[in-house]
Design a protein around this motif. Structure first.
Motif, PDB file in Angstrom:
ATOM      1  N   LEU A  10       0.854  -1.185   0.000  1.00  0.00           N
ATOM      2  CA  LEU A  10       0.000   0.000   0.000  1.00  0.00           C
ATOM      3  C   LEU A  10       0.893   1.239   0.000  1.00  0.00           C
ATOM      4  N   GLU A  12       0.535   4.242  -0.718  1.00  0.00           N
ATOM      5  CA  GLU A  12      -0.014   5.534  -0.301  1.00  0.00           C
ATOM      6  C   GLU A  12       0.141   5.788   1.195  1.00  0.00           C
ATOM      7  N   LEU A  13       0.523   4.754   1.960  1.00  0.00           N
ATOM      8  CA  LEU A  13       0.733   4.930   3.392  1.00  0.00           C
ATOM      9  C   LEU A  13       1.997   5.750   3.648  1.00  0.00           C
ATOM     10  N   THR A  28      -2.884   8.696   5.753  1.00  0.00           N
ATOM     11  CA  THR A  28      -3.270   8.887   4.364  1.00  0.00           C
ATOM     12  C   THR A  28      -4.288  10.026   4.369  1.00  0.00           C
ATOM     13  N   GLN A  30      -7.235   9.685   4.183  1.00  0.00           N
ATOM     14  CA  GLN A  30      -8.415   9.150   4.873  1.00  0.00           C
ATOM     15  C   GLN A  30      -8.362   9.354   6.382  1.00  0.00           C
ATOM     16  N   LEU A  73      -6.047  -1.083   7.449  1.00  0.00           N
ATOM     17  CA  LEU A  73      -6.819  -1.486   6.271  1.00  0.00           C
ATOM     18  C   LEU A  73      -8.246  -0.962   6.333  1.00  0.00           C
ATOM     19  N   ILE A  77      -7.565   3.224   4.201  1.00  0.00           N
ATOM     20  CA  ILE A  77      -7.565   2.885   2.775  1.00  0.00           C
ATOM     21  C   ILE A  77      -8.949   3.169   2.200  1.00  0.00           C
ATOM     22  N   SER A  78      -9.001   3.931   1.090  1.00  0.00           N
ATOM     23  CA  SER A  78     -10.291   4.366   0.545  1.00  0.00           C
ATOM     24  C   SER A  78     -10.960   3.304  -0.310  1.00  0.00           C
ATOM     25  N   VAL A  81     -10.126  -3.426   0.194  1.00  0.00           N
ATOM     26  CA  VAL A  81      -8.996  -4.355   0.262  1.00  0.00           C
ATOM     27  C   VAL A  81      -9.509  -5.687   0.774  1.00  0.00           C
ATOM     28  N   ILE A  94      -5.806  -6.391  -3.930  1.00  0.00           N
ATOM     29  CA  ILE A  94      -6.032  -4.953  -3.993  1.00  0.00           C
ATOM     30  C   ILE A  94      -6.589  -4.573  -5.360  1.00  0.00           C
ATOM     31  N   LYS A  96      -8.121  -1.756  -5.932  1.00  0.00           N
ATOM     32  CA  LYS A  96      -7.949  -0.300  -6.028  1.00  0.00           C
ATOM     33  C   LYS A  96      -9.113   0.366  -6.757  1.00  0.00           C
TER      34      LYS A  96
END
Length: 331
Positions: A10, A12-13, A28, A30, A73, A77-78, A81, A94, A96
């Motif tokens: 992931l 983006e973390l 993130t 989020q 998770l 996460i948007s 997952v 994932i 996505k």
């Protein structure tokens, strides 16, 4: 699990770690999850959560316990997952595909009265069974929903003292989901303890990492009547990875039900909070699902209340209010 391994899955973390205070954060767009090295607590959205194991640092990497990985998770996460913990490994799919923010409408409700027939569940000292309490509350929930929310489809797993396999309960719920979008699953149960002083209600959502040892034991007790026969379709459903979006919504549903239950019945039946555990009946359900442990039949005072039809009606109304609060909120 090493944070570097999670970040490779992931990307983006992001993380920050303050050297002297040993306070770290994973974030993130989020949200922001904060922790302290060596501690078994973390904060998210201003709330403090306890986990069984501490966050550690070895060489240059931070190692996260499974509970913290799951929190990442579900909350940071948007997209959806699909995940599963396998011994010391994390399996992840994932896609996505972003999940659009929307109102959490409810168009169908599946009501599961726990146990039944040859499976009586637990009992109080007088021999009054859990299966009877769960059926009584389930019936009142059904009747109130039909009266006040006629536009919502309502399906009872069992309407009488009959035995239904755990995998067949989730299979029925998933059949409703095929026909109707925005389904929730509510399962009613009573708790038990060797001590007659144990008291209170709990609302559970599904997780592979139980919140406490007592939560794990409760799940083992409720899972004991998994049938000997194996339906290949149901087995396939139950072997699927967990959905982070469904888990997040289940947690939100559990919190809403617990809040309304406490408002209606506390302090007569005190709150033991929202918890997570690996219940078979929840694992097979592919929609937001919670299990309500309405109180302890082994506690004489709570047993008296749980047998009382007035209290059963109060429980039913409080759960419906919780579903309403969930349905009226944002994802």
């Amino acid at each position: 699990m090493a944070f570097s391994d999670l970040k490779s899955i992931l990307p983006e973390l992001s993380t920050k770690l303050k050297k002297f205070t040993r306070v770290g954060s994973i974030y993130t767009p989020q949200g922001n999850l904060q922790f302290r090295l060596g501690s078994s607590f973390y904060t998210l959205d201003g709330k403090i959560f306890k986990i069984p194991k501490a966050i550690l640092k070895k060489e240059e990497d931070v190692y996260l316990p499974l509970d913290l990985v799951e929190a990442v998770l579900l909350n940071l996460i948007s997209y959806d997952v699909r995940y599963q913990f396998k011994e010391t490994e994390l399996w992840v799919l994932i896609p996505k595909e972003p999940v659009p923010k929307r109102n959490l409408n409810v168009k169908a409700i599946v009501i599961d009265a726990g146990h039944g027939g040859k499976d009586p569940g637990t009992s109080d000292p007088s021999g009054f069974f859990e299966k009877d309490v769960s059926l009584g509350v389930a019936r009142y929930t059904y009747l109130y929903l039909r009266k006040y929310y006629p536009e919502i489809r309502v399906q009872m797993v069992r309407k009488n003292d009959s035995f239904v396999e755990l995998e067949d309960r989730s299979k029925l719920a998933n059949q409703v989901l095929q026909d109707t979008r925005d389904v929730v699953f509510i399962s009613f149960h009573c708790n038990a303890s060797l001590s007659d002083k144990a008291a209170g209600f709990e609302v559970y959502y599904l997780s592979q990492s139980p919140s406490t040892e007592a939560a794990r034991e409760t799940a083992l007790l409720e899972n004991r009547y998994v049938g000997k026969h194996k339906n290949p379709v149901v087995s396939q459903i139950q072997s699927q990875m967990l959905s982070s979006v469904t888990q997040r919504r289940s947690k939100k549903l559990a919190a809403a039900v617990a809040e309304q239950y406490e408002k209606a019945l506390s302090p007569e039946i005190p709150s033991r909070g929202v918890k997570k555990a690996d219940f078979s009946v929840l694992r097979g359900s592919l929609m937001p699902a919670v299990l309500v442990e309405m109180g302890y039949l082994t506690n004489p005072e709570e047993s008296r209340k749980l047998r009382d039809k007035t209290y059963q009606k109060k429980i039913a109304r409080s759960v419906i209010k919780g579903i309403h609060e969930y349905a009226s909120s944002k994802d």
